[in-house]
Design a protein around this motif. Structure first.
Motif, mmCIF file in Angstrom:
data_model
loop_
_atom_site.group_PDB
_atom_site.id
_atom_site.type_symbol
_atom_site.label_atom_id
_atom_site.label_comp_id
_atom_site.label_asym_id
_atom_site.label_seq_id
_atom_site.Cartn_x
_atom_site.Cartn_y
_atom_site.Cartn_z
ATOM 1 N N SER A 104 0.821 -1.204 0.000
ATOM 2 C CA SER A 104 0.000 0.000 0.000
ATOM 3 C C SER A 104 0.857 1.257 0.000
ATOM 4 O O SER A 104 2.049 1.208 0.308
ATOM 5 N N ILE A 105 0.206 2.355 -0.378
ATOM 6 C CA ILE A 105 0.889 3.652 -0.426
ATOM 7 C C ILE A 105 0.126 4.589 0.493
ATOM 8 O O ILE A 105 -1.105 4.634 0.452
ATOM 9 N N SER A 106 0.855 5.305 1.328
ATOM 10 C CA SER A 106 0.203 6.280 2.208
ATOM 11 C C SER A 106 0.742 7.665 1.917
ATOM 12 O O SER A 106 1.917 7.817 1.579
ATOM 13 N N ILE A 107 -0.145 8.637 2.085
ATOM 14 C CA ILE A 107 0.297 10.027 1.995
ATOM 15 C C ILE A 107 -0.110 10.691 3.305
ATOM 16 O O ILE A 107 -1.245 10.557 3.742
ATOM 17 N N PRO A 115 -10.652 6.401 13.224
ATOM 18 C CA PRO A 115 -10.509 7.824 12.895
ATOM 19 C C PRO A 115 -9.227 8.011 12.087
ATOM 20 O O PRO A 115 -8.362 7.126 12.091
ATOM 21 N N PRO A 116 -9.079 9.143 11.390
ATOM 22 C CA PRO A 116 -7.851 9.352 10.602
ATOM 23 C C PRO A 116 -6.609 9.198 11.481
ATOM 24 O O PRO A 116 -6.618 9.589 12.652
ATOM 25 N N ILE A 117 -5.569 8.581 10.900
ATOM 26 C CA ILE A 117 -4.337 8.360 11.665
ATOM 27 C C ILE A 117 -3.579 9.683 11.766
ATOM 28 O O ILE A 117 -3.347 10.354 10.763
ATOM 29 N N ARG A 118 -3.196 10.037 12.986
ATOM 30 C CA ARG A 118 -2.419 11.264 13.209
ATOM 31 C C ARG A 118 -1.136 10.889 13.928
ATOM 32 O O ARG A 118 -1.154 10.050 14.823
ATOM 33 N N LEU A 119 -0.036 11.495 13.525
ATOM 34 C CA LEU A 119 1.219 11.283 14.248
ATOM 35 C C LEU A 119 1.706 12.627 14.751
ATOM 36 O O LEU A 119 1.643 13.624 14.022
ATOM 37 N N ASP A 168 -7.125 9.529 4.516
ATOM 38 C CA ASP A 168 -7.779 8.270 4.881
ATOM 39 C C ASP A 168 -8.382 7.538 3.691
ATOM 40 O O ASP A 168 -8.606 6.341 3.767
ATOM 41 N N THR A 169 -8.616 8.254 2.575
ATOM 42 C CA THR A 169 -9.183 7.533 1.425
ATOM 43 C C THR A 169 -8.182 6.538 0.841
ATOM 44 O O THR A 169 -8.547 5.658 0.073
ATOM 45 N N LEU A 170 -6.893 6.691 1.194
ATOM 46 C CA LEU A 170 -5.898 5.756 0.667
ATOM 47 C C LEU A 170 -5.710 4.560 1.587
ATOM 48 O O LEU A 170 -5.091 3.573 1.219
ATOM 49 N N MET A 171 -6.222 4.674 2.809
ATOM 50 C CA MET A 171 -5.983 3.606 3.763
ATOM 51 C C MET A 171 -6.882 2.416 3.398
ATOM 52 O O MET A 171 -8.033 2.600 3.012
ATOM 53 N N GLY A 172 -6.355 1.248 3.556
ATOM 54 C CA GLY A 172 -7.082 0.039 3.157
ATOM 55 C C GLY A 172 -8.223 -0.286 4.109
ATOM 56 O O GLY A 172 -8.527 0.478 5.027
ATOM 57 N N PRO A 173 -8.873 -1.451 3.885
ATOM 58 C CA PRO A 173 -10.053 -1.841 4.664
ATOM 59 C C PRO A 173 -9.803 -1.922 6.176
ATOM 60 O O PRO A 173 -10.721 -1.716 6.960
#
Ligand code: ADP
Length: 697
Positions: free
Chosen positions: A218-221, A246-250, A235-240
């Motif tokens: 997978s590819i994440s941005i 919730p959206p991943i935040r770092l 989050d639209t790029l994150m898989g199932p």
């Protein structure tokens, strides 16, 4: 056979191999093909098992071809430590190694030694003397060569060099092919992402193409949120695995992505669980299994705006080549993200301006430099009594007609203005013949070269301002008038007393003092009412709203008013239920409302009855005050609730008053979400009915 002759035969033999190899290999253009063909030819020629292995670029394993003398070929992948090439390579030259001379630990788990019974003829590939920049480290070996094997320790290095030439050629070719392919991919991605300004599309296109090219799971941005510095993953790029999360935040610096963003440097981590920087929480939450990450910063004009990350190389490991490719994609991606967000800022700004334009109560008009109409808002259309569509493109001076006829001159002034905003106060033609007083303000808009390209005109309808001005003037005149009368009376009676006009006559003195007292009361009442009015208008009610008990108010208020009525000789009756609801609002204002109505009823009823009635139905409180008084003339009813309005009859009869009471009553009721109604017939009496929403039980 003499030694020389023997060598001659051997070299002929070996040259035959050379020729054979040259014929075979010159037609093969990929490195693996070269290795396989070489192993095959050498094994057949030397009648010994031959091994050719080369290290996979950027990886830890060797691709190995093992060929039997009969040509049977086996292709294998040997991990670096098990291949056992390294200790042999360390010699830096060809070597004939006896298995029995090696320590046991070098033989255990060794792939190479598993295949050899005793002897191994080995040459590094490429040989250190002819260092190749292209061919990765590898080995050419013969397993257990027969004593008369034509390939020997003396010529195997030459053979290895010969092989290296072909490997170099194939790898160079491969590399340039690969670069062509990658260049194609990068330029495809760049082209497609710069042809849209929709961020979601951009992300999707980059992710799909990059994932296929890098063979990643997978590819994440992740984009840096400017306010917090945190990285938020698209989050639209994150898989199932991530759908219900919730959206991943770092946080800044957190995880591999955080490190890359903070340091502005790319990173390859092929075993994330061995890297301290890896933030495993995300895997734990989502159930996704991360193994390897390749992460590059997204940089726009020296600023890191986010990261682009490939996760889990599907076979093997991420390598420098993958990194170069991802970096090549990250540049155009960062620019595309910047463009898209600039574009959406511009769109948002445009929408904001359009909303302001449309919703302004002032009329607005924009003109191009030919003074033709480019936009017109609803307020101005209403003011002009015109339809919008037909006005676009028409010369402004045709549409805007003023009295005096100075609009054209004013327009010239506006187009010439730079730092000032010309104004024109005039009457604007509305529809066919009516005129409306307006103030037109104009501003010119300059293009990048400083030339006036547009003008904006704002039309303020002065009717309301004039009305407000008139009301304010009336208000002050009335106040002055109302205050002056009692003051004059007080002053006069005070003077009479001081001049001794009541001396020796106590009854007279009392009368004088009574007048002074009554007029002072009136003054005080007026001042109090005005203060109340000021408060009401400052909307204090809304600020201090709370549940108010109507029962308390009426219980406190009614007895003294009943006394006042009976003292005047009126019949006072009241019908108030024992249970009364609460009303949401301000106690003081509610008190003022009821009191004013009852006081008016008493005041404007010379003889007869005053009745007060309260009812509750459907969460609505109704309060009715009825009197047999002087009534209100029909034409007075529409003005009854206006400031300072008093009916002619009341003034003529000399009944004291300010004309502020009913105005405040109406304002107060409206602020409580209620309404008031009046029915009256002159000379017979009036009924005021108030309805207020009650708080439901
Ligand atoms: P004020 O009572 O101080 O004159 P209001 O605003 O309370 O002022 O009333 C405005 C006018 O409405 C009164 O001056 C009077 O002419 C008329 N009015 C109010 N209530 C009654 C009533 N119950 N009967 C007859 N006229 C009334």
């Amino acid at each position: 056979m003499s030694k020389e002759r023997l060598e001659g035969v051997e070299s002929r033999h070996v040259h035959a191999l050379w020729r054979r190899l040259a014929e075979e290999l010159s037609g093969i253009l990929d490195a693996h093909g070269i290795c396989a063909a070489a192993a095959h030819e050498i094994a057949r020629f030397a009648q010994s098992r031959a091994v050719v292995g080369i290290r996979e670029p950027f990886n830890s394993y060797y691709n190995v071809w093992l060929c039997q003398p009969d040509g049977a070929m086996e292709q294998m992948r040997w991990e670096g430590d098990r291949a056992s090439f390294e200790p042999l390579l360390a010699h830096g030259r060809a070597i004939l190694q006896d298995k029995l001379e090696l320590p046991a630990n070098e033989l255990i788990n060794s792939e190479l030694w598993r295949h050899s019974r005793q002897l191994l003829l080995f040459s590094p590939l490429p040989t250190p003397t002819k260092r190749s920049q292209i061919t990765p480290p590898g080995a050419l070996c013969l397993l257990d060569p027969a004593p008369d094997c034509p390939v020997t320790i003396d010529n195997i290095e030459e053979l290895a060099n010969f092989l290296t030439v072909y490997l170099d050629r194939a790898l160079l070719r491969q590399r340039s092919d690969q670069q062509d392919v990658e260049f194609g991919i990068v330029s495809d991605i760049s082209y497609s992402i710069t042809s849209t300004l929709n961020l979601e599309d951009i992300f999707q296109q980059v992710a799909d193409a990059t994932r296929r090219t890098l063979n990643a799971e997978s590819i994440s941005i992740g984009l840096i949120e400017p306010a917090s510095g945190e990285i938020i993953f698209v989050d639209t790029l994150m898989g199932p695995h991530f759908h219900d999360l919730p959206p991943i935040r770092l946080r800044p610096g957190q995880g591999i992505a955080g490190w890359v963003a903070e340091n502005g440097q790319p990173l390859i981590v092929n075993d994330v669980y061995k890297d301290q920087r890896f933030y495993a929480q995300v895997d734990r939450q989502s159930g996704f299994q991360t193994h390897s990450i390749l992460c590059v910063p997204l940089q726009a004009e020296q600023r890191v705006i986010g990261i682009l990350e490939a996760i889990n190389k599907q076979n093997g490991q991420f390598n420098e080549n993958d990194l170069n490719l991802l970096q090549a994609i990250s540049g155009p991606l960062a620019v595309a993200i910047e463009n898209a967000s600039l574009h959406s800022d511009v769109l948002a700004e445009k929408r904001r301006i359009e909303t302001i334009f449309a919703s302004m109560s002032e009329g607005m008009l924009t003109l191009n430099k030919e003074e033709r109409i480019t936009a017109i808002n609803d307020s101005l259309l209403t003011l002009l009594r015109q339809e919008g569509e037909e006005l676009f493109g028409r010369p402004a001076s045709e549409v805007i007609r003023t009295r005096p006829n100075t609009f054209d001159k004013f327009l010239k002034q506006v187009f010439q203005a730079r730092d000032d905003y010309p104004q024109l106060a005039c009457d604007l033609l509305q529809g066919k013949e009516e005129f409306v007083p307006v103030l037109i303000s104009g501003a010119s808009v300059q293009d990048e070269e400083g030339k006036t390209s547009e003008a904006i005109l704002v039309f303020s309808d002065l009717r309301q301002v004039r009305e407000v001005e008139r009301m304010r003037d009336d208000f002050f005149n009335n106040i002055i008038h109302e205050l002056r009368t009692p003051l004059a009376t007080i002053l006069m009676y005070a003077r009479l007393l001081r001049e001794g006009k009541a001396e020796g006559d106590q009854a007279k003195a009392d009368r004088f003092l009574g007048v002074i007292e009554r007029e002072s009361d009136r003054l005080q009442r007026m001042v109090r009412q005005m203060l109340q009015l000021a408060k009401l208008e400052a909307r204090e009610i809304q600020r201090s709203s709370e549940p108010v008990s109507l029962k308390n108010i009426l219980e406190q208020m009614l007895p003294p008013l009943a006394d006042q009525a009976t003292e005047k000789g009126l019949t006072f009756s009241q019908r108030i239920p024992t249970e009364l609801p609460q009303v949401f609002g301000n106690e003081e204002t509610l008190y003022m409302i009821f009191k004013n109505l009852i006081e008016n009823a008493i005041k404007f009823t010379p003889a007869g009855a005053v009745s007060v009635e309260a009812t509750v139905a459907n969460n609505q409180f109704q309060f009715r005050v009825k009197d047999d008084g002087i009534g209100i003339p029909e034409q007075g009813i529409p003005n009854l609730f206006k400031r300072f309005y008093r009916t002619q009859t009341a003034v003529e009869r000399g009944i004291a008053g300010t004309g502020l009471g009913l105005y405040m009553v109406k304002e107060g009721i409206e602020k409580h979400g209620g309404d008031i109604e009046v029915t009256s017939s002159e000379g017979k009496g009036s009924t005021f009915t108030v309805r207020l929403p009650a708080i439901s039980e």
